[in-house]
Design a protein around this motif. Structure first.
Motif, PDB file in Angstrom:
ATOM      1  N   GLN A 152       0.801  -1.218   0.000  1.00 55.71           N
ATOM      2  CA  GLN A 152       0.000   0.000   0.000  1.00 55.71           C
ATOM      3  C   GLN A 152       0.837   1.272   0.000  1.00 55.71           C
ATOM      4  N   LEU A 204       0.821   3.564  -2.976  1.00 61.18           N
ATOM      5  CA  LEU A 204      -0.437   4.218  -3.343  1.00 61.18           C
ATOM      6  C   LEU A 204      -0.696   5.419  -2.439  1.00 61.18           C
ATOM      7  N   THR A 205      -1.276   6.458  -3.011  1.00 62.32           N
ATOM      8  CA  THR A 205      -1.705   7.588  -2.193  1.00 62.32           C
ATOM      9  C   THR A 205      -2.975   7.185  -1.448  1.00 62.32           C
ATOM     10  N   GLN A 216      -5.832   8.585  -1.631  1.00 62.06           N
ATOM     11  CA  GLN A 216      -6.924   8.624  -2.610  1.00 62.06           C
ATOM     12  C   GLN A 216      -6.908   7.367  -3.493  1.00 62.06           C
ATOM     13  N   GLU A 217      -5.729   6.938  -3.930  1.00 62.37           N
ATOM     14  CA  GLU A 217      -5.629   5.727  -4.754  1.00 62.37           C
ATOM     15  C   GLU A 217      -6.099   4.498  -3.981  1.00 62.37           C
ATOM     16  N   ARG A 218      -5.782   4.438  -2.696  1.00 65.80           N
ATOM     17  CA  ARG A 218      -6.247   3.312  -1.864  1.00 65.80           C
ATOM     18  C   ARG A 218      -7.764   3.284  -1.799  1.00 65.80           C
ATOM     19  N   GLU A 219      -8.365   4.448  -1.595  1.00 64.01           N
ATOM     20  CA  GLU A 219      -9.832   4.522  -1.540  1.00 64.01           C
ATOM     21  C   GLU A 219     -10.451   4.103  -2.868  1.00 64.01           C
ATOM     22  N   VAL A 220      -9.889   4.599  -3.969  1.00 63.74           N
ATOM     23  CA  VAL A 220     -10.397   4.251  -5.293  1.00 63.74           C
ATOM     24  C   VAL A 220     -10.227   2.747  -5.536  1.00 63.74           C
ATOM     25  N   LEU A 221      -9.064   2.212  -5.168  1.00 69.05           N
ATOM     26  CA  LEU A 221      -8.820   0.777  -5.345  1.00 69.05           C
ATOM     27  C   LEU A 221      -9.814  -0.046  -4.530  1.00 69.05           C
TER      28      LEU A 221
END
Length: 176
Positions: A145, A148-149, A151-156
């Motif tokens: 993780q 990933l930013t 935001q990228e974690r949330e989107v993923l």
């Protein structure tokens, strides 16, 4: 065998006024396997699993299937063999072999319940292995993780939930 390529007739010739242009020309070309989402996800998941298997074998002397079994029992015991197999995405026969090996090593306890049900739990030794494994798994999770930013974690997370829901629906539709 490939069909010979047709050239377009010149405007105003008899062939140019016959049929409208083929819709095949406007249809997108099929995506090759390397571009398919399911293939790409599978490759990433397999690479992650292979590296996990190497670490868990080296540090805890367990296979990937054994790790998943121990982790699932550590999180949700007691479980029946059928439920455990479903959660681990293994067939019942595979899970039975894994549980037998873990039981022989003193990591899993089988307790017979009503009827033919067997409840599976971790032994004290199994809990000790679980504690080490889950710490290692969390370290690996954080390592993945970190690239990933937030935001990228949330989107993923959102994308994975949507894909999992759709995949289950498509699986049910295919079973009909």
């Amino acid at each position: 065998m490939n069909a010979p390529k047709r050239t377009s007739p010149e405007p105003g010739t008899p062939d140019s006024e016959q049929a409208p242009a083929s819709t095949e020309a406007s249809a997108p070309a099929p995506v090759p396997i390397h571009g398919l989402l399911s293939y790409r996800l599978s490759r990433v998941a397999n690479a992650m699993s292979r590296s996990a298997a190497l670490r868990y074998r080296r540090d805890f002397d367990v296979s990937l299937a054994e790790w998943r079994t121990i982790a699932l029992l550590g999180a949700d015991a007691p479980l029946t063999l059928n439920k455990l197999a479903r959660l681990a995405a293994l067939d019942k026969a595979q899970m039975s072999r894994v549980v037998t090996k873990l039981s022989e090593r003193g990591l899993v306890l089988r307790e017979f319940g009503a009827g033919r049900t067997t409840q599976l739990t971790l032994t004290r030794r199994g809990h000790s292995v679980y504690n080490g494994l889950i710490v290692a798994a969390n370290e690996r999770n954080e390592a993945f993780q970190v690239c990933l930013t937030d935001q990228e974690r949330e989107v993923l997370d959102t994308a994975l939930e949507k894909l999992a829901t759709l995949a289950r629906a498509l699986e049910r539709a295919e079973e009909r």
